[in-house]
Design an enzyme around this catalytic site. Sequence first.
Site, PDB file in Angstrom:
ATOM      1  CB  VAL A   1      34.627  84.364 -63.821  1.00 23.23           C
ATOM      2  CG1 VAL A   1      35.352  85.819 -63.357  1.00 23.23           C
ATOM      3  CG2 VAL A   1      34.954  83.503 -62.823  1.00 23.23           C
ATOM      4  CB  CYS A   2      33.348  86.028 -68.617  1.00 19.18           C
ATOM      5  SG  CYS A   2      35.308  85.936 -68.961  1.00 19.18           S
ATOM      6  CB  THR A   3      28.366  84.397 -67.382  1.00 17.47           C
ATOM      7  OG1 THR A   3      28.621  83.827 -68.440  1.00 17.47           O
ATOM      8  CG2 THR A   3      26.799  84.885 -67.149  1.00 17.47           C
TER       9      THR A   3
ATOM     10  CB  ALA B   1      28.813  90.036 -69.028  1.00 16.30           C
TER      11      ALA B   1
END
Length: 183
Positions: free
Chosen positions: A72-74, A77
């Site tokens: 999810v963070c990728t 980003a």
Amino acid sequence: MVRHAARGARAQGLTTPLAARLRRPRARVGSRAPRPTRHTASDGSHVLLGGSLPPGARGRLVVFLPFAASPVCTGEARALRDRADELAAAGLDVVAVTCDAVPALAAWARAEGLGFPLLSDFWPHGAAARAHGALDRATGAPRRTSVLVGADGRVAWRDEAPPGRARSLDAALAAARRLPASS
């Protein structure tokens, strides 16, 4: 003993230095942004989070990411990377903050081609996330929180998504459009 005294003081509505430190700080909409803190970016440079805005910027979007390189963070980003021109056109200076160590952030930034500052909040652990009311003490990682700080140094907008769910940049862009034009 001291812990019980602080709890008792709070229950009576009294303020003690310890009770004040135990309260969770939070960057609320309309409040002054937390004081500036120095962090190391993924490229090894030192960045003052909360310092002055670059010329022409209307605000700073601070994006807290729980774990570098997680799915999810990728995705979030990559969205920041892919919409960088749109964010810049809205007058936003974008920084992302995670509690991961600088070498992990450097590898992640290289692998994903991230062109925005990716700051390590590793030590003192979670200081920026805590100051912005975004640190999840149970996991030791920031909650998925975005904070928009205007040129006046006040929190103009804030968003928090539940674990595992990405935030939409559309809401941040809409909030940025409501900021006063830069002078």
